[in-house]
Write a protein that holds these residues in place. Structure first.
Motif, short mmCIF file in Angstrom:
data_model
loop_
_atom_site.label_atom_id
_atom_site.label_comp_id
_atom_site.label_asym_id
_atom_site.label_seq_id
_atom_site.Cartn_x
_atom_site.Cartn_y
_atom_site.Cartn_z
N MET A 115 0.95 -1.50 0.18
CA MET A 115 0.05 -0.08 0.16
C MET A 115 0.84 0.93 -0.16
O MET A 115 0.80 2.27 -0.38
N GLY A 116 1.26 1.25 0.65
CA GLY A 116 1.93 2.25 1.31
C GLY A 116 3.54 2.93 -0.20
O GLY A 116 3.36 3.46 -0.79
N SER A 117 4.11 1.55 -0.94
CA SER A 117 4.64 2.50 -2.67
C SER A 117 3.63 3.29 -3.68
O SER A 117 4.30 3.27 -3.80
N ALA A 118 2.40 2.39 -3.39
CA ALA A 118 1.91 1.79 -4.56
C ALA A 118 1.11 3.49 -4.07
O ALA A 118 0.97 4.82 -5.46
N ALA A 119 0.58 4.37 -2.97
CA ALA A 119 0.94 5.52 -2.19
C ALA A 119 2.18 6.70 -2.66
O ALA A 119 1.43 8.08 -3.68
N ALA A 120 3.04 5.77 -2.60
CA ALA A 120 4.21 7.02 -2.94
C ALA A 120 4.31 6.87 -4.07
O ALA A 120 4.59 8.16 -4.86
N PHE A 121 3.95 6.19 -4.97
CA PHE A 121 3.59 6.27 -6.65
C PHE A 121 3.32 7.15 -7.24
O PHE A 121 3.15 8.19 -7.82
N GLU A 122 1.91 6.65 -6.61
CA GLU A 122 0.43 8.07 -6.96
C GLU A 122 0.46 9.09 -6.92
O GLU A 122 0.66 10.18 -7.45
N LEU A 123 1.43 9.84 -5.44
CA LEU A 123 1.15 11.09 -5.03
C LEU A 123 2.67 11.71 -6.03
O LEU A 123 2.15 12.36 -6.04
N SER A 124 3.96 10.68 -6.10
CA SER A 124 4.02 11.94 -6.39
C SER A 124 4.21 11.73 -8.28
O SER A 124 4.65 12.60 -8.65
N ARG A 125 3.47 11.16 -9.09
CA ARG A 125 3.87 10.87 -10.16
C ARG A 125 2.29 12.25 -10.69
O ARG A 125 2.20 12.71 -11.18
N ARG A 126 1.56 12.60 -9.73
CA ARG A 126 0.51 14.33 -8.83
C ARG A 126 1.11 14.88 -9.28
O ARG A 126 1.49 16.21 -8.97
N GLY A 127 2.74 15.30 -8.98
CA GLY A 127 3.76 15.76 -8.50
C GLY A 127 3.67 16.38 -7.00
O GLY A 127 4.21 17.95 -6.49
N PRO B 204 -2.57 -1.02 -6.03
CA PRO B 204 -2.54 0.41 -6.83
C PRO B 204 -3.79 1.37 -6.72
O PRO B 204 -3.49 3.30 -7.35
N VAL B 205 -4.99 0.06 -6.80
CA VAL B 205 -6.66 1.83 -6.38
C VAL B 205 -6.41 2.44 -5.37
O VAL B 205 -6.81 3.10 -4.64
N ILE B 206 -6.05 1.79 -4.11
CA ILE B 206 -5.75 2.61 -2.78
C ILE B 206 -4.64 3.08 -2.86
O ILE B 206 -4.68 4.29 -2.61
N GLY B 207 -3.61 2.83 -3.30
CA GLY B 207 -3.08 4.09 -4.03
C GLY B 207 -3.48 5.25 -4.63
O GLY B 207 -3.39 6.77 -3.69
N GLU B 208 -4.31 4.82 -5.42
CA GLU B 208 -5.70 6.34 -6.22
C GLU B 208 -6.14 6.73 -4.75
O GLU B 208 -6.46 7.77 -4.70
N ILE B 209 -7.00 5.81 -3.79
CA ILE B 209 -7.23 6.34 -3.12
C ILE B 209 -7.30 7.25 -2.19
O ILE B 209 -7.42 8.38 -1.87
N LEU B 210 -6.03 6.93 -1.83
CA LEU B 210 -4.78 7.81 -0.77
C LEU B 210 -4.65 8.46 -1.39
O LEU B 210 -4.96 10.05 -0.45
N ALA B 211 -4.43 9.08 -2.32
CA ALA B 211 -4.33 10.15 -2.95
C ALA B 211 -5.11 11.31 -3.26
O ALA B 211 -5.30 12.34 -3.08
N ASP B 212 -6.16 10.71 -3.52
CA ASP B 212 -7.64 11.63 -4.01
C ASP B 212 -7.89 12.27 -1.79
O ASP B 212 -8.76 13.39 -1.95
N LEU B 213 -7.44 11.13 -1.29
CA LEU B 213 -7.94 12.05 -0.08
C LEU B 213 -7.28 12.57 0.48
O LEU B 213 -7.30 13.92 0.78
N VAL B 214 -5.53 12.78 0.64
CA VAL B 214 -5.06 14.30 0.20
C VAL B 214 -5.10 15.13 0.00
O VAL B 214 -5.06 15.85 -0.11
N GLU B 215 -5.49 14.78 -1.29
CA GLU B 215 -5.92 16.12 -2.07
C GLU B 215 -7.55 16.79 -2.13
O GLU B 215 -8.11 17.36 -3.09
N GLN B 216 -8.08 16.20 -1.07
CA GLN B 216 -9.88 16.17 -0.86
C GLN B 216 -10.82 15.99 -2.35
O GLN B 216 -11.76 17.32 -2.30
#
Length: 377
Positions: free
Chosen positions: A17-29, A350-362
């Motif tokens: 989960m953490g690696s997926a979140a790191a990837f998804e958030l970093s690719r969003r800048g 990877p979808v949990i990575g997306e979900i976490l990135a969306d939560l971070v970005e509200q």
């Protein structure tokens, strides 16, 4: 006063989960920093063992189906980005008595979401998959999209893609504590203090040590996983001929198996392991544990009942209802917790990575997350 850089997001735990979140958030800048107490992928948590099942007709609850469908897309995207082979489609068979949780749950999800599937009799199963010996009173739900993921390669690919996009990844550096007050969140680890606007805790079996005083209902379960040498025709277990398979038997017991990827036939029980603590896990697998799983292999997959090649231990972090836990900290809205996945979360990484990135970005939720909210034990 010395100025200290503040990251956008800090992540504790860099497994699935953490690696997926790191990837998804970093690719969003986002400016991401991640910590892991070991060097992932490692063999001390929940993201190792060479392979993981991915399946679509999800018996646990239909709410998972749209999430796993998105995960299929994201795993294929990660393959394209990394050049690594991560997902092999083998088809999947869920075997149990008519009316069992496994069979009825898989059928419910398949029918509700219009998934391609077939209901097979025990005779059908033996005819189509002669390595699988379903009892006469059993049936099977066949789904063609199911397959297996290369576990360590998936984690490595997410971490490498995150690093290429600027994420700072600090391995062998355990986080001792974090503090959220006015201003940024302070994260204390081996090399000192780090500041971040948001914090994601994906620490798996170590999650309780980072949420002290919360009275969380999480349990850590030790699971032994085994590889056996096939007897007779080893090609019987090659992935073109053998699907991933999940069984419910003797009432509420579960076990699963994989095709032979060249290192033996992997089998294990799903749940039923001993309760443990993350830093006090019995890592040796006793002969009695091998005998117990071998007895089940002999009943249902007898052609895999050859020489034991090896056994390893992995960990489940369980919630009482065995659904995920993905939510904001009830007292600290800038802190997210996404760790306990009750032994069935890897495929969703990877979808949990997306979900976490969306939560971070509200951002609005793309999926129904109601089952995964913060809840009482």
């Amino acid at each position: 006063m010395t100025w200290q850089h503040t990251h956008d997001v800090a992540i504790i735990g860099l497994g699935a989960m953490g690696s997926a979140a790191a990837f998804e958030l970093s690719r969003r800048g986002a400016d991401v920093i991640g910590f892991d107490r070991f060097t992932p992928p490692h063999t001390l948590g929940s993201s190792h063992g060479e392979s993981r099942i991915i399946r679509e007709a999800y018996f646990e609850h239909p709410v998972y189906v749209p999430m796993v469908q998105r995960a299929f897309e994201l795993w294929r995207e990660l393959e394209r980005l990394s050049g690594a082979a991560l997902l092999e489609q083998t088809g999947g068979l869920m075997v149990g008595a008519p009316g069992s949780d496994l069979v009825e749950g898989a059928l419910r999800s398949a029918r509700l979401h219009g998934l391609q599937h077939s209901l097979l009799s025990a005779a059908d199963i033996r005819a189509s998959f002669p390595m699988l010996h379903a009892q006469p009173d059993m049936v099977g739900v066949w789904e063609p999209r199911a397959g297996m993921l290369a576990a360590e390669a998936c984690v490595s690919a997410h971490l490498e893609q995150a690093r290429r996009r600027g994420a700072v990844l600090r391995f062998d550096e355990a986080v001792s504590h974090w503090r959220a007050a006015e201003g940024p969140i302070s994260v204390s680890a081996g090399l000192g203090r780090t500041l971040a606007k948001r914090l994601i805790i994906c620490a798996g079996a170590w999650v309780g040590s980072l949420l002290r005083g919360m009275r969380l209902p999480f349990g850590i379960e030790r699971q032994a996983v085994h590889w056996f040498e096939p007897v007779g025709d080893a090609g019987l277990f090659s992935s073109p001929r053998c699907p991933i398979h999940l069984w419910q038997f003797d009432g509420g017991r579960f076990f699963y198996g994989f095709p032979d990827r060249g290192d033996g036939v992997k089998v294990a029980f799903h749940h039923g392991g001993e309760t443990t603590a993350a830093d006090h896990v019995r890592r040796e697998v006793a002969p009695a544990e091998v005998d117990e799983v071998r007895a089940v292999v002999k009943r249902f997959v007898p052609a895999a009942n050859g020489r034991l090649l090896r056994s390893v231990v992995c960990l489940y972090t369980n919630t009482p209802d065995e659904h995920f836990w993905i939510d904001r900290h009830p007292d600290q809205p800038n802190v997210l917790v996404a760790s306990p996945c009750s032994g069935h979360g890897f495929k969703f990484a990877p979808v949990i990575g997306e979900i976490l990135a969306d939560l971070v970005e509200q951002k609005p939720a793309r999926f129904d997350l109601s089952l995964f909210r913060w809840r009482r034990g």
